[in-house]
Design a protein around this motif. Sequence first.
Motif, PDB file in Angstrom:
ATOM      1  N   ALA A  29       0.833  -1.203   0.000  1.00 40.42           N
ATOM      2  CA  ALA A  29       0.000   0.000   0.000  1.00 40.42           C
ATOM      3  C   ALA A  29       0.871   1.258   0.000  1.00 40.42           C
ATOM      4  CB  ALA A  29      -0.941  -0.001   1.209  1.00 40.42           C
ATOM      5  N   LEU A  32       2.544   1.811  -3.318  1.00 40.14           N
ATOM      6  CA  LEU A  32       1.575   2.328  -4.291  1.00 40.14           C
ATOM      7  C   LEU A  32       1.328   3.814  -4.059  1.00 40.14           C
ATOM      8  CD1 LEU A  32      -0.659   2.100  -6.383  1.00 40.14           C
ATOM      9  CD2 LEU A  32      -2.058   0.920  -4.694  1.00 40.14           C
ATOM     10  N   GLN A  33       1.126   4.176  -2.795  1.00 35.57           N
ATOM     11  CA  GLN A  33       0.918   5.605  -2.471  1.00 35.57           C
ATOM     12  C   GLN A  33       2.133   6.436  -2.888  1.00 35.57           C
ATOM     13  OE1 GLN A  33       0.598   5.261   1.763  1.00 35.57           O
ATOM     14  NE2 GLN A  33      -1.149   3.858   1.621  1.00 35.57           N
ATOM     15  N   SER A  62      -5.101   2.763  -0.771  1.00 38.41           N
ATOM     16  CA  SER A  62      -4.359   3.080  -1.993  1.00 38.41           C
ATOM     17  C   SER A  62      -3.954   4.549  -2.041  1.00 38.41           C
ATOM     18  CB  SER A  62      -5.213   2.740  -3.224  1.00 38.41           C
ATOM     19  OG  SER A  62      -6.461   3.401  -3.133  1.00 38.41           O
ATOM     20  N   THR A  63      -4.638   5.402  -1.285  1.00 39.05           N
ATOM     21  CA  THR A  63      -4.381   6.849  -1.385  1.00 39.05           C
ATOM     22  C   THR A  63      -4.127   7.497  -0.034  1.00 39.05           C
ATOM     23  OG1 THR A  63      -6.767   7.295  -1.328  1.00 39.05           O
ATOM     24  CG2 THR A  63      -5.748   7.068  -3.504  1.00 39.05           C
ATOM     25  N   GLU A 102     -10.326   5.528  -9.115  1.00 34.16           N
ATOM     26  CA  GLU A 102     -10.471   4.274  -8.379  1.00 34.16           C
ATOM     27  C   GLU A 102     -11.909   3.764  -8.460  1.00 34.16           C
ATOM     28  OE1 GLU A 102      -8.247   2.836  -4.838  1.00 34.16           O
ATOM     29  OE2 GLU A 102     -10.092   3.301  -3.763  1.00 34.16           O
ATOM     30  N   MET A 138      -7.876   2.233 -11.294  1.00 33.47           N
ATOM     31  CA  MET A 138      -7.274   1.459 -10.197  1.00 33.47           C
ATOM     32  C   MET A 138      -8.391   0.773  -9.434  1.00 33.47           C
ATOM     33  SD  MET A 138      -4.830   3.051  -7.221  1.00 33.47           S
ATOM     34  CE  MET A 138      -5.917   4.343  -6.643  1.00 33.47           C
ATOM     35  N   ALA A 140      -9.548  -2.594  -6.525  1.00 38.16           N
ATOM     36  CA  ALA A 140      -9.208  -3.651  -5.581  1.00 38.16           C
ATOM     37  C   ALA A 140      -9.880  -4.958  -5.997  1.00 38.16           C
ATOM     38  CB  ALA A 140      -9.658  -3.274  -4.168  1.00 38.16           C
ATOM     39  N   PHE A 194      -5.115  -4.261  -7.807  1.00 34.94           N
ATOM     40  CA  PHE A 194      -4.333  -4.700  -6.642  1.00 34.94           C
ATOM     41  C   PHE A 194      -5.193  -5.607  -5.761  1.00 34.94           C
ATOM     42  CE2 PHE A 194      -6.151  -0.574  -5.332  1.00 34.94           C
ATOM     43  CZ  PHE A 194      -6.731  -0.897  -4.110  1.00 34.94           C
ATOM     44  N   MET A 199      -1.691  -5.961   0.067  1.00 43.32           N
ATOM     45  CA  MET A 199      -1.446  -4.565   0.418  1.00 43.32           C
ATOM     46  C   MET A 199      -0.737  -4.390   1.761  1.00 43.32           C
ATOM     47  SD  MET A 199      -2.465  -2.536  -2.029  1.00 43.32           S
ATOM     48  CE  MET A 199      -3.280  -0.975  -1.690  1.00 43.32           C
TER      49      MET A 199
END
Lengths: 355, 340
Positions: A29, A32-33, A62-63, A102, A138, A140, A194, A199
Amino acid sequence: MSISTSAAAAAQMSLPVEPDAGSRRLNTAKALQEAIGSQMEKDPSVFVMGEDVAAYGGIFSSTTGLLERFGPERIIDTPISETAFIGLGIGAAVEGMRPIVELMFVDFFGVCMDQIYNHMAKIHYESGGNVRVPMVLMTAVGGGYSDGAQHSQTLWGTFAHLPGMKVVVPSNPYDAKGLMTAAIQSDDPVVYMFHKGVMGLAWMAKNKRSIGAVPEEDYVVPIGKAKVVREGTDVSIVTLSLSVHHSLDVAEKLEEEGINVEVLDLRSLVPLDREAVIATAAKTGRVIVVDEDYQSFGLSGEIAATITEHDPALLKHFSRVCVPDVPIPYAHELEYAVLPTAARIEAAVRKAATA
Amino acid sequence: MTTETTEVAKDLSAAQRQELLRQMILIRTFEAAILREYHADKSPGFDIGKGLIPGEMHLSAGQEPVAAGLCAHLESGDALTATHRPHHLAIAKGMNLRALAGEIFGRESGLGHGRGGHMHLFDPATHFSCSGIVAEGFPAALGQAFAFQRAGTRNIAVAVAGEGAANAGPFHECLNLAALWKLPVIFVIEDNDWGISVHRSASTSVPSNAVRAAGYGMPGVRVENNDVEAVHAAVGEAVVRARAGNGPSLIEIHTLRLWGHFEGDAQGYRPELAEVPDRDPIPAYEKQLRDAGILTDADLAEMTAWAGTQVDDAVEHAKAAPTPNPAEALKYVFVEGAQS
């Protein structure tokens, strides 16, 4: 057709080099961020949009932290209107922005697939190359935590089946950062899938392989390039995403018994690294596809076709460990009966090794 | 917030009114030429996949007032998303006629080098696009408006769709989001009464889609009588509002599908069929301008000749252009030579 061959050759020649991982360790995670944050600093046209991506930081992290760095003008919460905001991303991309949109769970594609496959994926072709859609979708994927039939699917085979969008599926922090950087920089639409289980989320089952070494600098993992994550000589496992972790666990265990397993992490489905698939098949002659997607009409069949179209004599053994064609069950015992667990993979490898 | 706007704008100059007519004549001339070429070699019988122009063909005759009145306000940098019936809007937006005709004929010279076809036109020069899926052209307009807003330009986006699209989910999602984010968008509904063969009275719960604007906190107006000057007036207000940063508007225009849903449609479901030609907006507007003393026979002859020249050139250019190379059918799926 000659055009695709020459384009593929040109792409191969220009593949960027992946740097050494170094010693700094992050979970997937955070990696990715980091990729998103770094690209946003460099390119003001990049922004993130989706449900709960701002203050919440993405339901699957993710963010996380991006709202604080970039503010609500660039990290944007949306209404629950997937058709509207995915299509908005397409329109913004057409005008030269680089949206990261997302879709909270891939399972939700049913309410917005027209924008994805009829618009995002087709505009470049229909326009004869005149209009580009440099957008990242993006999302999940995956199960294993009893979220039931509508929140546990992977569905990557569905997206990969439809032409015009690249599809990447990282399994670890290093690839997560490099593939997201590549996806943001790509002039084609990229679906970035992802698995929640890779993650490193504090509220899911612990997974030692969700933490790994990640370079601090920016780098690109080339889209369309698979990676042999474990060398072996007896049996090849062709796999991706969380199933890479299970496959490595099985390979380590069976090594003690003298069964030597090679593990190929596909990393991208579109383009598919068919050369890497053929190479591992040629090496061991025994191929198992481990795929958390539904078994029929999907990735596992595509791998079999790729090998046999190349040389039907390559394979001494082929089998697959997938989700049988059933909705993902809720009860833990039932769900783990259909997921590609380490136990199912191990049984498949033992059988293949004696074939 | 809903009002009826049927009053003719008072501030149009004679030149502006002539220009509206000129655009309508150009569009009709183009559609008539496509109609002629489309049917020229479909016989014996009618084989939809045969001929110089194969496939479905949705022509826009009768809906010219929408395109002319709307696009008179737009700049080349403004975006417009249209539908499966896009030619009138593409032409009024300023699309190169050779590129448009080339795509309709499926030639290498077309906008999409023959990959798109008449329902899938994408023109970066005029920021024009269309979608063959009902109501799914709305979202992209939001994104274009978003990009314009972020770039600090005065450009706006216009999303056009038929009255059938106002019953589909994307319409409602997009009105809400556009109003919420005050995007510089105008939603235009072309109400031609018919969703293929289903009359709007059998599909729509309200007599005017303009009332639906109130549910999303934006102004909504309905323009009656397929009146190009009333369209011009209504759109003018919405454009001012959008360019000023005051958010989206909804305009429904009661227009006319002069011909079938697509070519080959016998329209047996349409009870008023015999009277449809009497409602043709172009002769009506010609008469209006003649009565006002601003259109002479010579003016009309000049416009007709000009349109004929433009359209003949486009059609001849398309017919002379090479067909796409079958060996390049896979070209343009992805950006060639791009990183990764």
